[in-house]
Structures are given as C-alpha cells and as structure tokens.
Design an enzyme around this catalytic site. Sequence first.
Site, PDB file in Angstrom:
ATOM      1  N   ARG A   1       0.832  -1.201   0.000  1.00 56.07           N
ATOM      2  CA  ARG A   1       0.000   0.000   0.000  1.00 56.07           C
ATOM      3  C   ARG A   1       0.874   1.261   0.000  1.00 56.07           C
ATOM      4  O   ARG A   1       0.613   2.208  -0.754  1.00 56.07           O
ATOM      5  CB  ARG A   1      -0.889  -0.024   1.260  1.00 56.07           C
TER       6      ARG A   1
ATOM      7  N   HIS B   1       5.240  -5.381   5.959  1.00 55.25           N
ATOM      8  CA  HIS B   1       3.880  -5.759   6.365  1.00 55.25           C
ATOM      9  C   HIS B   1       3.172  -6.327   5.132  1.00 55.25           C
ATOM     10  O   HIS B   1       3.143  -5.663   4.087  1.00 55.25           O
ATOM     11  CB  HIS B   1       3.081  -4.537   6.826  1.00 55.25           C
TER      12      HIS B   1
ATOM     13  N   HIS C   1       2.841 -10.461   9.536  1.00 57.52           N
ATOM     14  CA  HIS C   1       1.402 -10.799   9.625  1.00 57.52           C
ATOM     15  C   HIS C   1       1.028 -11.891   8.609  1.00 57.52           C
ATOM     16  O   HIS C   1       0.781 -13.009   9.012  1.00 57.52           O
ATOM     17  CB  HIS C   1       0.490  -9.569   9.480  1.00 57.52           C
TER      18      HIS C   1
ATOM     19  N   ASP D   1       5.252  -6.222  18.122  1.00 56.03           N
ATOM     20  CA  ASP D   1       4.565  -5.250  17.265  1.00 56.03           C
ATOM     21  C   ASP D   1       4.118  -3.992  18.004  1.00 56.03           C
ATOM     22  O   ASP D   1       4.923  -3.125  18.281  1.00 56.03           O
ATOM     23  CB  ASP D   1       3.398  -5.966  16.555  1.00 56.03           C
TER      24      ASP D   1
END
Length: 442
Positions: free
Chosen positions: A212, A236, A273, A324
Amino acid sequence: MSTTTWLPDLLYVNGRFESDRALVCDDAGKIVEISNRDDGIRLKNRALLPGLINAHSHAFQRIIRGRTEHRSHHTTDSFWTWREQMYAAANSLGPEEIYAASRLAFLEMALTGITAVGEFHYIHHAPDGSTYSDPNLLAREVIRAAHDVGIRIALLRVAYARAGFNAEPNPQQARFIEHSPDTYLKHLEQLLDAPELKDGLAWAGVAPHSVRAVPLDYLKPIVAFANERGLPVHMHVAEQPGEVSACIEEYGRSPVALLDTEGLLSKRFTAVHAIHVTPKAIAAMARAGAIVCACPTTERNLGDGVVPVDAYFDAGVRVALGSDSQIQIDLLEDARELEYHLRLQKTARNVLAPLSDDSSSALARRLFDCATVSGAQSIGFDGGKLEPGAPADFFTVDLDDLSIAGCAVEDLLANIVFSLSRTAVRDVVVAGKQIVSDGLHG
Ligand SMILES: [Zn+2]
C-alpha cells in the site's frame, strides 16, 4: 582469552533440557563450548535457555498502551481507526521522547528474556515533515536506546512513499515519507556507515512498509539493494483485507502474488502478519524460503485475524514472532497464542503439533523455535540457539516460580511455553554481558 562458565541446574541444548552441563563463553561474547565443567557461576534452581528474538517491534507505540481501548468513533472501531490514534501519538514525539519511549519498551523486553529486537522504524522526519540535518537522527536514537538497555537491535529502516493507491496524501504520514528510492537508499547507506553499527550489537535491514505505502517501481530497487548487500527485508503483508483488495485493484494480484511474480520473495524476506492469504500464496512463500512473522498479541488486539500457521508449517514455512504494537511484551505469550488462536478457530487441540514427532514436548519445541531460531533468521542474526560459536545470548527462569514449579524435566519446556509468568525470568545475558540479574536490570 579468558572465559566465563555458567552452571544452571538445567541447560536447554539440542531441543531438550540437560542437567550438569556448563555453558562456557569467551570475552568476545560467543559460546565456546558446552561441557561438564563444574567451576563457574552457579545458577541455582534455574534453567538456562537461548535468548528470545522479537522480530517485529514499533518501540514508540509503547506509549499508547491502554489509550486506545475505548470506542473512538460512532462507527465500528478497527485497525484503521486505531491507526489514526497511533499516528497522533507518533506525531507528538521529538528525538528525546523517541529515545525515552524506545528505552522503556526495550527495558521491558529485556526483563522478559528478549535479547534481540527487529525494530521496524518508520518515523524519520521532524513533526513538520522536514528532514533533520542527520536524516537518521531518530533511527540512531532508537539504536542508542537498545544499546543503553543492552539488547541487540536490527534497525529495519522503513521505506514509505505514499498513503496508498489513488489515495490523497495523509498529513499524519508526513514524518515517514521519503519520496524516491534514491533518497531512501542514500539515507540507508548513511545509516550503514554509522559508528553505532560497527560493534555487532546493531545492524540494519530494509523495510518497505507495505504494498500500500510503497509502489512497485520504488519497491524493486530497494529490495535489489538489500539482496546485493545481504540485508534482511521486512514488509507488512496482508494484515488487513482492505490492503489485499487495494493491491488487486492496482496490480491485479494479491500482495504475495505480486511479490512472488516480481521475484521479490527470498530467504531473507519476512512477511509480517501474512494473515489474509490463499493456499497459492502460502505455496509461493514456501518455494521462496521466505519467513512469516506473526504478532498474535497485537493481531488479537487490533482485530486483524488469525495467522494460518498450521498451513504455513505444513508447507514448510518458518514462522517468527513479534511484539509489534507493544500492547503486551511477552514473546512466550505470542508463542502460545499461535496455537490458541487456531484451537478457538478449529475447536480442536494441539493443532500445531507436528505429525512426524509424537514426543510430549514436540509442540512446545516448535513454538519455542518460533521465538528463538526462526526469529533470529528473520532479522539476519546467527542466534536463538545454544551451541559452540553462537552468540552468548541467553536467559534463565526460576524453577521455583509458582507458574512452573513442580513439573517434571520432560514437561519443563511445555510449562515454560504455555504457562510461564514473565516474572520467572531471572537473568539475561547478551554477548556474554549480564544485563538482568535476579530479575533486576542494570
Ligand atoms: Zn508492524
């Protein structure tokens, strides 16, 4: 060269606890041998284990602990509403506050047996978005905090280019953004030359924030740089369904499919993740030898979803762990949650126990490996194990602590993985230097 010999009641070596074993370390901070010597520093009623490796941390987020556990919007709260609250905190911090917040987080890590951290660091600029005269000022403050606590740090320097595909710039992200890969790489090279990266206790890695935040034409040159230099790459990946659908809209492929087809996955690549993935994506990760870093205490807190660790293990993918958001710093809690989340989801027990090994400690060993060996591999470090030549990084637990007292030696690892209170951690040693003694730091 002088040596130091540590004599615990039990030593975790080759996947099991042995008694009457001595851990001999040299003054360069390495393990020399595991022997039967009986003269040295006696660690009575203690079991000694390799230091835990926290592969994914945002240290500064320690300051918002307990401050986002309330409804913030009239709509449903989510990862995205939490993120706005987190950004507000991030934008309030100057260099001294970044140092103080990081030091607090790293101190808590040390007291729980963590000896090395992968710090996914993305605050680069001043609060108004301008570049500091040293573009690595804040990264160096974070490294200084780790040094002062005494743990090792992989500073995973984050690349952040934009708010998202077809998204308007978000002023809350101004401190993160370096517009071109050339600027990012220039700053990274300056960091690689910094004096605090010369002693083996700190090193750097490349961390494109996400598909993103980093478009493909930015992603490719920085991953190529990491591969040339042999640096770890952390990103991520597929934390939220929204990220996956935006990636499909932009590229016609999911995040893992994009990384795979562009040749960006490798043994040095860690997907943090990696929750919302297909069997095909898991197979691609396995083919490339990439690592997954699960952060279950944070993932449950943010409502991210459950990492399909059973499918990753079946495919042969290594899984590391991270604290995290620092909502809780206890890597053994993260380890047990890998299993517990799947038990709740599948209404079954011992989901992650390997089929090929029916020994009573096989599941605990597998989870403990996530918190040690796999974490070390993820951050580009030859640690997480006790053997000659490995770093002298370890912690001890009090065998009389009520959370594990009374168990048989063959059940000790399962007691530690499933039940240990973090207050049972008594000593922590990094590079042969004791940083926690009797549960106290310093
Ligand atoms: Zn993260």
